[in-house]
Enzyme design. Structure first.
Site, mmCIF file in Angstrom:
data_model
loop_
_atom_site.group_PDB
_atom_site.id
_atom_site.type_symbol
_atom_site.label_atom_id
_atom_site.label_comp_id
_atom_site.label_asym_id
_atom_site.label_seq_id
_atom_site.Cartn_x
_atom_site.Cartn_y
_atom_site.Cartn_z
ATOM 1 N N SER A 20 0.750 -1.088 -0.082
ATOM 2 C CA SER A 20 0.060 0.139 0.052
ATOM 3 C C SER A 20 1.049 1.268 -0.005
ATOM 4 C CB SER A 20 -0.942 0.020 1.153
ATOM 5 O OG SER A 20 -0.170 -0.447 2.333
ATOM 6 N N HIS A 40 -2.264 -2.848 -6.485
ATOM 7 C CA HIS A 40 -2.817 -2.515 -5.020
ATOM 8 C C HIS A 40 -4.196 -2.690 -5.254
ATOM 9 C CE1 HIS A 40 -3.442 1.001 -1.858
ATOM 10 N NE2 HIS A 40 -3.382 -0.302 -1.211
ATOM 11 N N GLU A 82 -5.327 -0.083 -8.017
ATOM 12 C CA GLU A 82 -4.422 0.788 -8.503
ATOM 13 C C GLU A 82 -3.074 0.225 -8.951
ATOM 14 O OE1 GLU A 82 -2.882 2.792 -4.986
ATOM 15 O OE2 GLU A 82 -2.782 4.751 -6.080
ATOM 16 N N ASN A 116 -3.461 5.996 -1.235
ATOM 17 C CA ASN A 116 -3.287 6.337 0.394
ATOM 18 C C ASN A 116 -2.626 7.638 0.529
ATOM 19 O OD1 ASN A 116 -4.532 3.931 1.317
ATOM 20 N ND2 ASN A 116 -2.540 2.766 0.809
HETATM 21 N N1 CAA Z 1 -15.526 -9.585 1.993
HETATM 22 C C1 CAA Z 1 -16.582 -10.139 1.132
HETATM 23 N N2 CAA Z 1 -17.642 -9.568 0.818
HETATM 24 C C2 CAA Z 1 -17.958 -8.483 1.592
HETATM 25 C C3 CAA Z 1 -17.281 -8.179 2.630
HETATM 26 C C4 CAA Z 1 -15.980 -8.625 2.836
HETATM 27 N N3 CAA Z 1 -15.069 -8.509 3.996
HETATM 28 N N4 CAA Z 1 -17.832 -7.178 3.523
HETATM 29 C C5 CAA Z 1 -19.037 -7.163 2.758
HETATM 30 N N5 CAA Z 1 -19.061 -7.728 1.845
HETATM 31 C C6 CAA Z 1 -20.207 -8.062 0.680
HETATM 32 C C7 CAA Z 1 -21.420 -8.246 1.275
HETATM 33 O O1 CAA Z 1 -21.744 -9.674 1.094
HETATM 34 C C8 CAA Z 1 -22.489 -7.673 0.209
HETATM 35 O O2 CAA Z 1 -22.601 -8.423 -0.906
HETATM 36 P P1 CAA Z 1 -24.094 -8.418 -1.780
HETATM 37 O O3 CAA Z 1 -24.037 -7.156 -2.391
HETATM 38 O O4 CAA Z 1 -23.469 -9.235 -3.038
HETATM 39 O O5 CAA Z 1 -25.304 -8.917 -0.968
HETATM 40 C C9 CAA Z 1 -21.836 -6.354 -0.061
HETATM 41 O O6 CAA Z 1 -20.496 -6.473 0.332
HETATM 42 C C10 CAA Z 1 -22.461 -5.273 0.884
HETATM 43 O O7 CAA Z 1 -22.168 -5.606 2.156
HETATM 44 P P2 CAA Z 1 -23.120 -5.275 3.533
HETATM 45 O O8 CAA Z 1 -24.501 -4.836 3.101
HETATM 46 O O9 CAA Z 1 -22.924 -6.009 4.677
HETATM 47 O O10 CAA Z 1 -22.338 -3.934 4.073
HETATM 48 P P3 CAA Z 1 -22.326 -2.493 3.366
HETATM 49 O O11 CAA Z 1 -23.174 -2.220 2.210
HETATM 50 O O12 CAA Z 1 -22.168 -1.498 4.499
HETATM 51 O O13 CAA Z 1 -20.931 -2.352 2.827
HETATM 52 C C11 CAA Z 1 -18.463 -2.287 2.699
HETATM 53 C C12 CAA Z 1 -19.705 -2.695 3.374
HETATM 54 C C13 CAA Z 1 -18.390 -2.978 1.105
HETATM 55 C C14 CAA Z 1 -17.175 -2.829 3.368
HETATM 56 C C15 CAA Z 1 -18.802 -0.494 2.586
HETATM 57 O O14 CAA Z 1 -18.923 -0.141 3.820
HETATM 58 C C16 CAA Z 1 -17.387 0.006 1.967
HETATM 59 O O15 CAA Z 1 -17.494 0.232 0.756
HETATM 60 N N6 CAA Z 1 -16.684 0.562 2.868
HETATM 61 C C17 CAA Z 1 -15.408 1.406 2.474
HETATM 62 C C18 CAA Z 1 -14.439 0.554 2.011
HETATM 63 C C19 CAA Z 1 -13.161 1.167 1.480
HETATM 64 O O16 CAA Z 1 -13.033 2.481 1.725
HETATM 65 N N7 CAA Z 1 -12.164 0.480 1.324
HETATM 66 C C20 CAA Z 1 -11.088 0.756 0.986
HETATM 67 C C21 CAA Z 1 -9.983 0.752 2.186
HETATM 68 S S1 CAA Z 1 -8.333 1.396 1.596
HETATM 69 C C22 CAA Z 1 -7.523 0.172 1.004
HETATM 70 O O17 CAA Z 1 -7.932 -0.868 1.160
HETATM 71 C C23 CAA Z 1 -6.289 0.371 0.654
HETATM 72 C C24 CAA Z 1 -4.990 0.384 1.720
HETATM 73 O O18 CAA Z 1 -3.905 0.343 1.208
HETATM 74 C C25 CAA Z 1 -5.459 0.764 3.059
#
Ligand code: CAA
Length: 282
Positions: free
Chosen positions: A119, A140, A152, A190
């Site tokens: 990252s 990424h 990315e 990031n």
């Molecule tokens: N693994 C697999 N699938 C998942 C999951 C996981 N950990 N968490 C949720 N899902 C799936 C669910 O099964 C659901 O699937 P369907 O649409 O097929 O039913 C879908 O995602 C939506 O889940 P929920 O309804 O339970 O919850 P939600 O709508 O609140 O979504 C979320 C959860 C996708 C995590 C959402 O809150 C989100 O997009 N959050 C932001 C995530 C983000 O910003 N990620 C980037 C982080 S930065 C990074 O990764 C880079 C780095 O280097 C730090």
């Protein structure tokens, strides 16, 4: 070279997600980690994700079994000799990643692309550990990998155009949308996301608002799917701190200084969801 077998080094939250999307695209996958319990935990997570999809009627039981059948687990890095493309998704720790790339360079056939899911560690620095810097690239993925559309793709100074186009095409095969970034600390994602999270921690540290107020403002005021403190818990506070340290040391600019409260939580072992406690309790 046709890519049939895809190697993933690291079976943690990023590694098992990458293995899942690669297997879902039809590739044979080798998912490697240092201990049997780690690969078993990774495989259990994939199985749980797929079962959820089966229960919702989004995946057939037959497709679930076929997908799982394409994933082989491994606790010996030498198994990567069979891979046509390898992505490393180990802990965000420079010496550890350097050693993995040195080892992969001797294990994998010449020409096999070695990608890193880092990252924030510079791709050029990772590439220089190998004798094949033209075949080293950043790939990424975002967390949770099966859900997030972005990958990315980061070119190091020596990354060849062939390596870049092969990696780009692979992201598309996985159903992801790639975006190109150059090799500067934090790349794009990031460089923008982590200072925002760090500022949210400063708001908590300075008493500007409670954790709930800070997250509610960003969720309902800016339409973010989750608040920055809850997101930090999802990413892992140790990873957040490591990225801020990389930005701070890479740019020598005080605007990237990690919040002392973030450091305090990490030192206490409050790393977010994975340890059951971060800014929230799980
Ligand atoms: N693994 C697999 N699938 C998942 C999951 C996981 N950990 N968490 C949720 N899902 C799936 C669910 O099964 C659901 O699937 P369907 O649409 O097929 O039913 C879908 O995602 C939506 O889940 P929920 O309804 O339970 O919850 P939600 O709508 O609140 O979504 C979320 C959860 C996708 C995590 C959402 O809150 C989100 O997009 N959050 C932001 C995530 C983000 O910003 N990620 C980037 C982080 S930065 C990074 O990764 C880079 C780095 O280097 C730090």
């Amino acid at each position: 070279m046709e890519i049939k077998t895809f190697g993933v080094v690291g079976a943690g939250q990023m590694g098992n997600g990458i293995a899942q999307v690669a297997a879902a695209s039809g590739l044979n996958v080798i998912m490697n980690d240092i201990k049997t319990e780690f690969v078993e935990k990774g495989l259990a997570n994939i199985t749980r994700n797929l079962q959820r999809a089966v229960d919702k009627g989004k995946l057939s039981a037959g497709d679930q079994a076929a997908l799982l059948g394409r994933i082989k687990t491994s606790v010996n890095l030498k198994d990567m000799a069979a891979a046509d493309f390898v992505v490393e998704a180990a802990t965000e720790n420079e010496p550890l990643k350097f050693q993995i790339f040195k080892d992969l360079d001797t294990i994998c056939r010449p020409g096999v692309i070695l990608a890193s899911n880092t990252s924030s560690i510079p791709i050029g620095r990772i590439a220089s550990q190998t004798g094949r810097p033209a075949n080293v690239i950043g790939m990424h993925f975002m967390n949770p990998v099966p859900v997030m559309k972005l990958v990315e793709v980061i070119r190091g100074l020596a990354t060849s155009d062939d390596t870049f186009t092969t990696t780009w095409a692979l992201c598309e095969k996985f159903g992801k949308t790639p975006a190109e970034a150059n090799d500067y600390p934090g790349f794009i994602a990031n460089r923008i996301l982590l200072p925002m999270i760090n500022e949210a921690v400063y708001c908590l540290y300075h008493g500007v608002g409670s954790r709930e107020a800070i997250d509610t403002v960003m969720k309902l005021g800016m339409n973010h799917p989750m608040g920055p403190l809850a997101l930090a818990d999802l990413i892992g506070l140790d990873t957040c701190l490591a990225i801020m340290e990389t930005l701070y040391s890479g740019f020598k600019d005080s605007k990237y200084r990690p919040c002392p409260l973030l450091r305090k939580y990490v030192e206490a072992g409050w790393l977010g969801r994975k340890t059951g406690r971060g800014f929230y309790e799980y």
